[in-house]
Design an enzyme around this catalytic site. Structure first.
Site, PDB file in Angstrom:
ATOM      1  N   HIS A 373       0.799  -1.236   0.000  1.00 59.03           N
ATOM      2  CA  HIS A 373       0.000   0.000   0.000  1.00 59.03           C
ATOM      3  C   HIS A 373       0.825   1.277   0.000  1.00 59.03           C
ATOM      4  O   HIS A 373       0.259   2.367   0.135  1.00 59.03           O
ATOM      5  CB  HIS A 373      -0.920   0.051   1.229  1.00 59.03           C
ATOM      6  CG  HIS A 373      -1.997  -0.969   1.229  1.00 59.03           C
ATOM      7  ND1 HIS A 373      -3.254  -0.726   0.711  1.00 59.03           N
ATOM      8  CD2 HIS A 373      -2.012  -2.235   1.668  1.00 59.03           C
ATOM      9  CE1 HIS A 373      -4.000  -1.807   0.858  1.00 59.03           C
ATOM     10  NE2 HIS A 373      -3.270  -2.752   1.436  1.00 59.03           N
ATOM     11  N   LYS A 566      -8.352  14.129   5.097  1.00 54.44           N
ATOM     12  CA  LYS A 566      -7.558  12.902   5.078  1.00 54.44           C
ATOM     13  C   LYS A 566      -6.539  13.050   6.192  1.00 54.44           C
ATOM     14  O   LYS A 566      -6.415  14.127   6.779  1.00 54.44           O
ATOM     15  CB  LYS A 566      -6.876  12.703   3.720  1.00 54.44           C
ATOM     16  CG  LYS A 566      -6.115  13.942   3.213  1.00 54.44           C
ATOM     17  CD  LYS A 566      -5.562  13.729   1.791  1.00 54.44           C
ATOM     18  CE  LYS A 566      -6.572  14.036   0.699  1.00 54.44           C
ATOM     19  NZ  LYS A 566      -6.736  12.996  -0.288  1.00 54.44           N
ATOM     20  N   ARG A 567      -5.792  11.963   6.507  1.00 54.67           N
ATOM     21  CA  ARG A 567      -4.756  12.096   7.516  1.00 54.67           C
ATOM     22  C   ARG A 567      -3.804  13.236   7.146  1.00 54.67           C
ATOM     23  O   ARG A 567      -3.556  13.487   5.967  1.00 54.67           O
ATOM     24  CB  ARG A 567      -3.992  10.774   7.659  1.00 54.67           C
ATOM     25  CG  ARG A 567      -4.804   9.700   8.340  1.00 54.67           C
ATOM     26  CD  ARG A 567      -5.171  10.086   9.759  1.00 54.67           C
ATOM     27  NE  ARG A 567      -3.998  10.059  10.596  1.00 54.67           N
ATOM     28  CZ  ARG A 567      -3.726   9.103  11.475  1.00 54.67           C
ATOM     29  NH1 ARG A 567      -4.570   8.107  11.672  1.00 54.67           N
ATOM     30  NH2 ARG A 567      -2.624   9.146  12.193  1.00 54.67           N
ATOM     31  N   LYS A 572       0.932  14.426   1.707  1.00 56.98           N
ATOM     32  CA  LYS A 572      -0.410  14.755   1.201  1.00 56.98           C
ATOM     33  C   LYS A 572      -0.577  16.263   0.989  1.00 56.98           C
ATOM     34  O   LYS A 572      -1.539  16.727   0.400  1.00 56.98           O
ATOM     35  CB  LYS A 572      -1.482  14.241   2.166  1.00 56.98           C
ATOM     36  CG  LYS A 572      -1.531  12.712   2.273  1.00 56.98           C
ATOM     37  CD  LYS A 572      -2.550  12.263   3.314  1.00 56.98           C
ATOM     38  CE  LYS A 572      -2.505  10.770   3.606  1.00 56.98           C
ATOM     39  NZ  LYS A 572      -3.162   9.935   2.582  1.00 56.98           N
ATOM     40  N   THR A 677      -8.522   6.963  -1.812  1.00 58.95           N
ATOM     41  CA  THR A 677      -9.861   6.426  -2.050  1.00 58.95           C
ATOM     42  C   THR A 677     -10.917   7.503  -1.812  1.00 58.95           C
ATOM     43  O   THR A 677     -12.024   7.406  -2.344  1.00 58.95           O
ATOM     44  CB  THR A 677     -10.147   5.213  -1.138  1.00 58.95           C
ATOM     45  OG1 THR A 677      -9.626   5.479   0.173  1.00 58.95           O
ATOM     46  CG2 THR A 677      -9.491   3.960  -1.684  1.00 58.95           C
ATOM     47  N   LYS A 681     -14.721   8.799  -3.527  1.00 58.69           N
ATOM     48  CA  LYS A 681     -15.949   9.123  -2.784  1.00 58.69           C
ATOM     49  C   LYS A 681     -16.488  10.488  -3.190  1.00 58.69           C
ATOM     50  O   LYS A 681     -17.702  10.674  -3.357  1.00 58.69           O
ATOM     51  CB  LYS A 681     -15.674   9.104  -1.269  1.00 58.69           C
ATOM     52  CG  LYS A 681     -15.380   7.715  -0.739  1.00 58.69           C
ATOM     53  CD  LYS A 681     -14.734   7.724   0.643  1.00 58.69           C
ATOM     54  CE  LYS A 681     -14.043   6.372   0.854  1.00 58.69           C
ATOM     55  NZ  LYS A 681     -13.146   6.343   2.015  1.00 58.69           N
TER      56      LYS A 681
HETATM   57  C1  CR1 Z   1      -2.127   4.717   0.933  1.00 61.69           C
HETATM   58  O1  CR1 Z   1      -1.386   5.781   1.455  1.00 61.69           O
HETATM   59  C2  CR1 Z   1      -4.240   4.045  -0.210  1.00 61.69           C
HETATM   60  C3  CR1 Z   1      -4.527   3.169   0.988  1.00 61.69           C
HETATM   61  C4  CR1 Z   1      -5.352   1.948   0.627  1.00 61.69           C
HETATM   62  C5  CR1 Z   1      -2.464   3.754   2.042  1.00 61.69           C
HETATM   63  C6  CR1 Z   1      -3.370   5.231   0.224  1.00 61.69           C
HETATM   64  O2  CR1 Z   1      -3.016   5.974  -0.898  1.00 61.69           O
HETATM   65  O3  CR1 Z   1      -5.454   4.503  -0.764  1.00 61.69           O
HETATM   66  O4  CR1 Z   1      -3.312   2.707   1.567  1.00 61.69           O
HETATM   67  N1  CR1 Z   1      -1.219   3.140   2.482  1.00 61.69           N
HETATM   68  O5  CR1 Z   1      -4.732   1.193  -0.355  1.00 61.69           O
HETATM   69  C7  CR1 Z   1      -0.930   2.782   3.735  1.00 61.69           C
HETATM   70  O6  CR1 Z   1      -1.643   3.010   4.674  1.00 61.69           O
HETATM   71  C8  CR1 Z   1       0.652   1.657   5.121  1.00 61.69           C
HETATM   72  O7  CR1 Z   1       0.256   2.123   3.874  1.00 61.69           O
END
Ligand code: CR1
Length: 833
Positions: A373, A566-567, A572, A677, A681
């Site tokens: 991820h 988002k976080r 980001k 994601t 949305k």
């Molecule tokens: C990514 O940063 C992605 C999600 C789900 C995150 C984000 O871009 O949409 O995973 N990665 O695939 C993450 O948390 C530890 O890695």
């Protein structure tokens, strides 16, 4: 002892089978029964919480019947099952989702109204199940929804944290973390005190001879008990109700000396309370960051070992040969967090079941799939060899053997490349030595996938390049992320869902999202556009009310709502956004009143948590709030600009925010956001996006068309050169950004010192995230957004067109791809009613 009822007595059970309510009267009866008996209350003291509890219990009873039958059907048919191992499941609220998925929300609404309650108020009583940080955990939750909806025999396995992600409070503009104790009353979980597994830690490995064979026996130094808690996962418009099993830790016979949880105030304040139950006490609050804490490794092994024991036990019931294991079991590793499962299964097969190493390894590698991820180096898991040795002595031996056989095979395939061996070794020869979990996951799986096309390409050309050479390209694949349209459209935006249904031939689009393409032929329909715009406006009014209630700031719903939730993370680039906001503020201030009258009013909305130990992210939150404090009370500016920071962003708040955005920001430095994601949305809810060519933004653009998205900034292939130039060439800052920095340094937004590190990151420390490089293009693109928004008719047309082309981004499509390309599993046909 055999627990089943003998054949002759089963007739009585069948005669007395439970029937669930199907109409309003039946529902009301159940609610009243639960208020009076289960809750021991009455109409004289039934508040909204009691109404929530009783409604949940009524729906829960319904779900249990389907859940039991689903499990019986799956056991009876004994086909291949999928096990999704994830340390995070960001589920949000369950009641609204359950009502919609079983198709009885209207019944509940009417019933509750007759009993004196508004369903919206009742639903709001529920505490979010927030067992996750961000996208990775929410993706797991969307996948569970799709697996059930598509009738796959599938289980989720996770940890039952007593404390989910912390609650965020904003005090004097700063983030303060408050523990999230969410289990006071949780009708959605079922403790299974009869399903327990003893998990061992520490100790040593002894060699013994059994039937002339040497076997390794791991003598435990400590044993902790895992207790199963089950959560029903209802599919949409199907009786299939799958199981999410979460493990809780309990002391097992006597007191144990748990390691002290000693990493900063937040963690210790929540975790120090109950020593014996520390393992499943708290979710680690980092997103895209690994900090290598011993307790985290304990969590991982505890959860993985309990889950595998359960999976193996279930497999053994069918008395098949071990070679059939991969035909019956597919295990997906959600990131590297469950990688020890590979080692644990090898240990079970070799040490306990007595299989030969090679035979066992063939079974193991055919069973696992690994999803990566992130490419961010700080998020890639590595564990010190010494720590693994201490906690899991037998596992370290097995890891060394796996590595030895792997390196031998590499040596054979690619001779005379010592540097290759060093690069791909599962053990990093650093000081201290480290176990590289991603490499272990690749070696132990038959497929590795990224989560969007760009990301899947990047892992093949960067972090896993050598493994493509070793295994060939077919081991690596892409499954672009998706979201469940049930929660993220139907539930979050019921009016839009209804309007769409009226143009798409009913609710079928919720199960086949490509049917949204029928909207496109209505784009020119004036009445349709008008209704569309009215719904967006109503959603903005709802968010404006939330903003007023929580921050006290009044915003005009006719303004353009610009959202980034988002976080909080430097990659980001919320800092880019807030610098852009300051730039806008300065431009407005420099205008004459007449010029200002021509400007488009905007509300910049931020939300998101910073990891408690991530100092820079917390500074970003502070700057956003400080800018808001100045701008929001500036009478020259009025409605032209408001800056809002929404406290405690979570799933249930996202359900209010996503439907209310005009434009949302997905502006990560190119190549850093694996997928994203929330971008999906927002578009699905009829908002446009401004974004970089990163993650799934690229595929969204391909699907909805370039004219319907605002792209800006440098491309991922240029990032490395730019960074290099910053460090080794002369680095000049964008002149508009420089003005923004000067204004901050003048003290316009409070003590300049508070923000000096953020500025220095760009000016002096190489601007790793390319804030300055992308600033000009970002500002210009926002001007294009303003211009486009002025033409409301065309704007709405863009929104409708975009929604009509979003079919690809359903998590149902993802799950079908995983099923076909990675798991090789089929859905189980169900009797509809
Ligand atoms: C990514 O940063 C992605 C999600 C789900 C995150 C984000 O871009 O949409 O995973 N990665 O695939 C993450 O948390 C530890 O890695």
């Amino acid at each position: 002892v055999e627990a089943s009822i003998p054949e002759p007595q089963r007739e009585a059970w069948k005669r007395n089978q439970i029937t669930s309510f199907t109409d309003k009267d039946g529902f009301e009866k159940e609610v009243v029964r639960h208020v009076e008996t289960t809750l021991a209350r009455s109409m004289f003291n039934c508040d909204e919480i009691a109404a929530y509890s009783a409604t949940s219990l009524a729906f829960r009873d319904r779900l249990i019947t389907h859940w039991n039958r689903t499990q019986q059907r799956q056991t009876y048919r004994d086909t291949k099952r999928v096990y999704y191992l994830s340390l995070e499941f960001l589920m949000g609220r369950a009641l609204d989702n359950a009502m919609l998925n079983v198709g009885l929300k209207n019944v509940a609404q009417d019933g509750l109204a007759e009993l004196g309650f508004r369903i919206e108020d009742v639903v709001k009583q529920e505490h979010d199940a927030a067992l996750g940080n961000g996208g990775l955990g929410r993706l797991a939750a969307c996948f569970l929804d799709s697996l059930a909806t598509l009738n796959f025999p599938a289980w989720g396995y996770g940890l039952r944290y007593r404390y989910g992600i912390f609650k965020q409070e904003i005090i004097d503009g700063y983030q303060v973390e408050v523990p999230d104790y969410w289990l006071d009353f949780n009708p959605w979980e079922f403790p299974r005190h009869d399903v327990t597994v003893d998990i061992q830690f520490f100790g040593q490995v002894n060699k013994k001879t059994v039937d002339g064979k040497t076997v390794s026996v791991w003598e435990a130094g400590e044993i902790v008990q895992a207790v199963a808690y089950d959560v029903p996962i209802p599919g949409y418009d199907t009786p299939t109700t799958n199981n999410l099993r979460l493990w809780s830790s309990k002391a097992s016979g006597g007191e144990f000396d748990f390691q002290k949880f000693n990493s900063g105030d937040y963690e210790s304040s929540v975790a120090d309370q109950q020593r014996a139950e520390t393992i499943s006490a708290v979710l680690y609050p980092n997103d895209n960051l690994e900090r290598g804490k011993e307790l985290r490794l304990k969590q991982q092994y505890f959860w993985v070992a309990a889950s595998l024991y359960d999976i193996v036990r279930r497999f053994k019931k069918s008395r098949r040969s071990w070679n059939e294991f991969p035909d019956q079991v597919a295990i997906q590793l959600n990131d590297t967090h469950p990688t020890l499962a590979i080692v644990e299964l090898q240990r079970i097969l070799v040490d306990i079941e007595g299989l030969e190493w090679d035979n066992a390894w063939e079974i193991v590698t055919s069973t696992f799939g690994y999803t990566n991820h992130t490419v961010l180096p700080e998020a890639l898991e590595k564990w010190p060899v010494g720590l693994v040795q201490h906690l899991l002595p037998r596992h370290l031996q097995i890891i060394y053997d796996i590595n030895l056989f792997f390196l031998q095979s590499v040596e054979k395939a690619i001779p005379d490349d010592r540097d290759m061996l060093r690069r791909v070794s599962i053990i990093e020869e650093s000081q201290p030595k480290m176990v590289r979990m991603a490499f272990l996951a690749i070696v132990g799986s038959h497929k590795v996938n990224g989560v969007a096309e760009l990301h899947s390409d990047l892992i093949k050309t960067t972090i896993f390049k050598d493994f493509v050479e070793i295994y060939g390209p077919d081991k690596f694949t892409n499954v672009t992320n998706g979201i469940t349209p049930r929660r993220w459209l139907h539930q979050a935006n019921p009016r839009l869902s209804e309007l769409i249904a009226s143009k798409c031939g009913g609710n079928d689009f919720l199960k086949d999202l490509t049917l949204l393409n029928q909207l496109e032929k209505h784009v020119q329909d004036k009445q349709f556009r008008k209704e569309w715009a009215e719904i967006k406006y109503a959603n903005k009014v709802r968010l404006a009310k939330h903003i007023k209630d929580t921050t006290g700031v009044v915003v005009n719903p006719a303004s353009l709502f610009d959202v980034q939730v988002k976080r909080i993370h430097e990659y980001k680039r919320q800092q880019l956004n807030i610098f852009g906001v300051i730039h806008r503020y300065l431009s407005l201030k420099a205008m004459t009143p007449d010029q200002r009258k021509k400007q488009l009013p905007r509300v910049s909305i931020f939300g998101g948590k910073a990891a408690p130990g991530y100092w820079m992210a917390k500074q970003i939150i502070h700057l956003i709030n400080s800018v808001g404090a100045v701008v929001n009370k500036d009478e020259d500016i009025g409605d032209l600009l408001k800056v809002i920071f929404l406290e405690d962003y979570n799933v249930s708040k996202a359900e209010i925010i996503c439907p209310a955005s005009d434009i949302s920001e997905h502006i990560s430095t190119a190549g850093t956001e694996a997928s994203g994601t929330s971008n999906m949305k927002f578009v699905l809810n009829g908002g446009l996006i401004i974004g970089t060519c990163d993650g799934a933004n690229i595929e969204i653009t391909r699907e909805i068309g370039e004219s319907n998205i605002f792209l800006f900034g440098n491309l991922s292939e240029d990032v490395e050169d730019l960074r290099h130039a910053h460090t080794y060439g002369s680095h000049t800052i964008d002149s508009d950004l420089d003005k923004v920095f000067n204004e901050i340094e003048k003290g316009t937004f409070g003590t300049p010192h508070d923000f000096s590190a953020m500025i220095a990151a760009v000016r002096q420390h190489g601007d790793y995230y390319l804030v300055s490089d992308d600033f000009h293009s970002y500002i210009e693109t926002h001007q294009l957004v303003d211009e486009a928004y002025r033409n409301q008719d065309e704007w709405i047309a863009k929104c409708i067109t975009s929604v009509s082309r979003m079919g690809f981004f359903t998590s149902d499509r993802c799950i079908n791809e995983y099923a076909e390309e990675i798991w090789n599993v089929e859905p189980l046909a169900v009797d509809r009613h």
